[in-house]
Design a protein around this motif. Sequence first.
Motif, PDB file in Angstrom:
ATOM      1  N   ALA A 377      -1.677  -5.536  -8.185  1.00 54.40           N
ATOM      2  CA  ALA A 377      -0.866  -4.392  -7.742  1.00 54.40           C
ATOM      3  C   ALA A 377       0.312  -4.823  -6.874  1.00 54.40           C
ATOM      4  O   ALA A 377       1.270  -4.056  -6.695  1.00 54.40           O
ATOM      5  N   CYS A 378       0.257  -6.024  -6.336  1.00 53.93           N
ATOM      6  CA  CYS A 378       1.286  -6.431  -5.365  1.00 53.93           C
ATOM      7  C   CYS A 378       2.653  -6.628  -6.041  1.00 53.93           C
ATOM      8  O   CYS A 378       2.798  -7.485  -6.911  1.00 53.93           O
ATOM      9  N   PRO A 379       3.669  -5.885  -5.633  1.00 53.03           N
ATOM     10  CA  PRO A 379       4.987  -6.028  -6.257  1.00 53.03           C
ATOM     11  C   PRO A 379       5.711  -7.303  -5.831  1.00 53.03           C
ATOM     12  O   PRO A 379       6.755  -7.635  -6.393  1.00 53.03           O
ATOM     13  N   HIS A 380       5.170  -7.977  -4.814  1.00 54.37           N
ATOM     14  CA  HIS A 380       5.819  -9.210  -4.357  1.00 54.37           C
ATOM     15  C   HIS A 380       5.063 -10.453  -4.790  1.00 54.37           C
ATOM     16  O   HIS A 380       5.301 -11.534  -4.262  1.00 54.37           O
ATOM     17  N   GLN A 383      -0.893 -12.918  -2.788  1.00 53.68           N
ATOM     18  CA  GLN A 383      -2.348 -12.954  -2.997  1.00 53.68           C
ATOM     19  C   GLN A 383      -2.974 -12.221  -1.808  1.00 53.68           C
ATOM     20  O   GLN A 383      -3.445 -12.857  -0.857  1.00 53.68           O
ATOM     21  N   PRO A 384      -3.011 -10.890  -1.855  1.00 54.41           N
ATOM     22  CA  PRO A 384      -3.475 -10.144  -0.670  1.00 54.41           C
ATOM     23  C   PRO A 384      -4.870 -10.531  -0.202  1.00 54.41           C
ATOM     24  O   PRO A 384      -5.126 -10.565   1.005  1.00 54.41           O
ATOM     25  N   PHE A 385      -5.790 -10.843  -1.143  1.00 52.89           N
ATOM     26  CA  PHE A 385      -7.153 -11.174  -0.683  1.00 52.89           C
ATOM     27  C   PHE A 385      -7.170 -12.483   0.089  1.00 52.89           C
ATOM     28  O   PHE A 385      -7.929 -12.649   1.037  1.00 52.89           O
ATOM     29  N   ASP A 406       6.710 -12.085   3.368  1.00 51.17           N
ATOM     30  CA  ASP A 406       7.284 -11.439   2.181  1.00 51.17           C
ATOM     31  C   ASP A 406       6.623 -10.096   1.908  1.00 51.17           C
ATOM     32  O   ASP A 406       7.094  -9.322   1.076  1.00 51.17           O
ATOM     33  N   CYS A 407       5.537  -9.848   2.600  1.00 56.08           N
ATOM     34  CA  CYS A 407       4.815  -8.584   2.400  1.00 56.08           C
ATOM     35  C   CYS A 407       5.642  -7.443   2.981  1.00 56.08           C
ATOM     36  O   CYS A 407       6.043  -7.491   4.145  1.00 56.08           O
ATOM     37  N   ILE A 408       5.929  -6.421   2.178  1.00 55.89           N
ATOM     38  CA  ILE A 408       6.737  -5.291   2.669  1.00 55.89           C
ATOM     39  C   ILE A 408       5.844  -4.148   3.170  1.00 55.89           C
ATOM     40  O   ILE A 408       6.326  -3.062   3.472  1.00 55.89           O
ATOM     41  N   GLU A 409       4.557  -4.406   3.245  1.00 55.06           N
ATOM     42  CA  GLU A 409       3.590  -3.422   3.738  1.00 55.06           C
ATOM     43  C   GLU A 409       3.623  -2.145   2.903  1.00 55.06           C
ATOM     44  O   GLU A 409       3.532  -1.040   3.427  1.00 55.06           O
ATOM     45  N   CYS A 410       3.794  -2.313   1.605  1.00 54.76           N
ATOM     46  CA  CYS A 410       3.899  -1.147   0.726  1.00 54.76           C
ATOM     47  C   CYS A 410       2.565  -0.432   0.563  1.00 54.76           C
ATOM     48  O   CYS A 410       2.525   0.749   0.213  1.00 54.76           O
ATOM     49  N   GLY A 411       1.476  -1.138   0.789  1.00 52.47           N
ATOM     50  CA  GLY A 411       0.161  -0.499   0.728  1.00 52.47           C
ATOM     51  C   GLY A 411      -0.457  -0.446  -0.660  1.00 52.47           C
ATOM     52  O   GLY A 411      -1.549   0.113  -0.834  1.00 52.47           O
ATOM     53  N   CYS A 412       0.195  -1.028  -1.672  1.00 47.93           N
ATOM     54  CA  CYS A 412      -0.368  -0.992  -3.035  1.00 47.93           C
ATOM     55  C   CYS A 412      -1.728  -1.661  -3.077  1.00 47.93           C
ATOM     56  O   CYS A 412      -2.648  -1.185  -3.748  1.00 47.93           O
ATOM     57  N   CYS A 413      -1.859  -2.786  -2.351  1.00 48.74           N
ATOM     58  CA  CYS A 413      -3.126  -3.536  -2.389  1.00 48.74           C
ATOM     59  C   CYS A 413      -4.256  -2.715  -1.782  1.00 48.74           C
ATOM     60  O   CYS A 413      -5.341  -2.613  -2.363  1.00 48.74           O
ATOM     61  N   SER A 414      -3.992  -2.080  -0.644  1.00 51.26           N
ATOM     62  CA  SER A 414      -5.029  -1.253  -0.008  1.00 51.26           C
ATOM     63  C   SER A 414      -5.381  -0.081  -0.915  1.00 51.26           C
ATOM     64  O   SER A 414      -6.548   0.320  -1.013  1.00 51.26           O
ATOM     65  N   TYR A 426      -4.621  -5.462   8.293  1.00 49.91           N
ATOM     66  CA  TYR A 426      -4.849  -6.884   8.595  1.00 49.91           C
ATOM     67  C   TYR A 426      -3.512  -7.640   8.600  1.00 49.91           C
ATOM     68  O   TYR A 426      -3.275  -8.507   9.452  1.00 49.91           O
ATOM     69  N   PHE A 427      -2.639  -7.284   7.643  1.00 46.29           N
ATOM     70  CA  PHE A 427      -1.357  -8.010   7.566  1.00 46.29           C
ATOM     71  C   PHE A 427      -0.458  -7.670   8.763  1.00 46.29           C
ATOM     72  O   PHE A 427       0.209  -8.536   9.305  1.00 46.29           O
ATOM     73  N   ARG A 428      -0.494  -6.405   9.155  1.00 46.54           N
ATOM     74  CA  ARG A 428       0.315  -6.017  10.334  1.00 46.54           C
ATOM     75  C   ARG A 428      -0.200  -6.746  11.576  1.00 46.54           C
ATOM     76  O   ARG A 428       0.584  -7.204  12.405  1.00 46.54           O
TER      77      ARG A 428
HETATM   78  S1  SF4 Z   1       1.178  -4.534   1.236  1.00 44.70           S
HETATM   79 FE1  SF4 Z   1      -0.118  -5.588  -0.210  1.00 44.70          FE
HETATM   80  S2  SF4 Z   1       0.763  -5.083  -2.167  1.00 44.70           S
HETATM   81 FE2  SF4 Z   1       2.308  -4.577  -0.684  1.00 44.70          FE
HETATM   82  S3  SF4 Z   1       3.566  -6.417  -0.525  1.00 44.70           S
HETATM   83 FE3  SF4 Z   1       1.983  -6.568   1.021  1.00 44.70          FE
HETATM   84  S4  SF4 Z   1       0.395  -7.738   0.074  1.00 44.70           S
HETATM   85 FE4  SF4 Z   1       1.689  -6.999  -1.557  1.00 44.70          FE
END
Ligand code: SF4
Length: 588
Positions: A377-380, A383-385, A406-414, A426-428
């Motif tokens: 799902a990640c547009p960037h 490897q979110p996991f 590079d993560c734009i925090e789009c939330g697709c992975c969640s 976790y990324f924030r």
């Molecule tokens: S929030 Fe998840 S899906 Fe979106 S860019 Fe970051 S890692 Fe990828």
Amino acid sequence: MMSLFKFKGGVKPPTHKSESTGLPIARAPLPSRLIVPLHQSIGGMPRPVVQAGDKVLKGQLIGEADGWISAAVHAPTSGTVLEVAMHAQPHPSGLDALCVVIEPDGKDEWITREPVDYKSLKPEEVRERLQQAGVVGLGGAVFPTHGKLTASKTVAMEELVINGAECEPFITCDDLLMRERAEEVVRGIGIFRDLLQPQKVLIGIEDNKPEAAAAMRAAVDALNEPFLVVQVPTLYPAGGAKQLIRVLTGKEVPAAKRSTDLGVQCFNVATAYTAWRAIAHGEPVVSRLVTVSGDVRTPRNYEVLIGTPMEELLKLAQPHPDTDGIIMGGPMMGFLVPDPQAPVVKATNCLIAHCERLFPPKAPEMPCIRCGACAQACPHELQPFELYWFARARNFGKTQEYNIFDCIECGCCSFVCPSRIPLVQYFRFAKSEIWAREREKNAAEGAKARFEFKQLRDEREKAEKAEKLARAAAAQAAKKAAEAAAAAAAEGSAPEATTPATETASVAAEANLPSDAVDPEKAAKMATIQAAMERAKAQREAAQPKNTEALKAAQQREIEEIEARRQAARLTDPAAPAAVAPASEKAE
Ligand code: SF4
Ligand code: SF4
């Protein structure tokens, strides 16, 4: 028909857009007070230029841009400045920031506005005006717009992409802006086009906004502009700059590169609109369109003064009694505002009244099963996991290796995670920890630099002090030499009294050098030694008998007399000595 491209990943959450598009844009009334944060854009924090008690007019400068990447801030209405103080910010951290608090006088009286024909201005004057008007990216990034309007000298500008995609659920302010104010949006795009001179202008709008696309096409035709209005498939996050550029141009902007490196620049439709108002109407950015939706009776879009407390704005849409919070932004990238009194800022595109009915609490987080859905799902193409494991283990170095920034925090992975892991949180957390460490490191380096500078300064001061003392000692010595020379001259046998200047000249003459080639301090020392030698010589001369010839004659006479007496004695006493030493020898 233009061919479109696909970006990797993406999701299709429920859009919830129709709720707030049924009513036209309304103007929000004047609030009881306005809390205007000074720092509302990326870059330097504007300096306050007003203080408590000042009367201000609508559009008057209250915060001056600090540096080139910074944008000015203005009074959103006329009134009195109550204070310049720290207040709660619309930020997940809940931290306070410096704000100018204004009590409206109810007149909403503008400053004298100065509209200009931008075509009569030089490009740098247009950029300057945009900065002074506080125009920043209203798509969420709030980057000062003027900073993106200088054409690259090395890469030709091929495409100017205008972002009207508005992909996040609930948010419809750009949709309504294009429907109702398309002509001014297109005129603003014309300013950007004239400054950047791209080969093409592409306006991307998601295909779930047919009214907006139609209005924009009509405006483009009416103004006879060669801009292309392109409807792109509705797929979250098509409104991300890199994703829209990919869809419209096929260009993939690599990590750590900017789109301008590939000859593309991108602006939001609302940014184009405010740029036009700033130039053609002389109006700085003092308001913006905000969608108010979620758990409210009358969701709609409002034109809202910057600084309006969010709670007051939400009341206009009549929230239901079970509303228990406010989300700023959409449900995918937005956050719960810690303090409902936080103000609307330039980055506020949407307020969603939060309730459990709309946003049910998530079931407890489960362990990661390594299904890989998040990576798909990640547009960037991250490897979110993996990022999740490293962030959880506080291995922040590894998260950087795996390109967490590079993560734009789009939330697709969640959104797709079957284990309901709040990956974005976790990324924030990891990003904020890395920034905090970076800040600490910079602070330590700053302290070290300050310590080294202090040491250098102390050493320099010590050297200056020693030099000063040496100069004073030399002056003293020169003075004494001059006095001694004067005394000797008075006695008639000493050399003429000298000044440091004449000493320098004489030393230079002796050394066959120009007088300015000799160190005055050295010259003074040499003159002192010279004078001392002269004095010693004079003393020796004074100690010696003045008439040695007469003395010698007297001694000779004495010797002769003694010798005569001895001869006489020898005649009477044959045992007397044969010779005697001269009188001078006897004395020793
Ligand atoms: S929030 Fe998840 S899906 Fe979106 S860019 Fe970051 S890692 Fe990828
Ligand atoms: S989607 Fe969730 S469970 Fe699946 S790999 Fe990603 S983090 Fe793990």
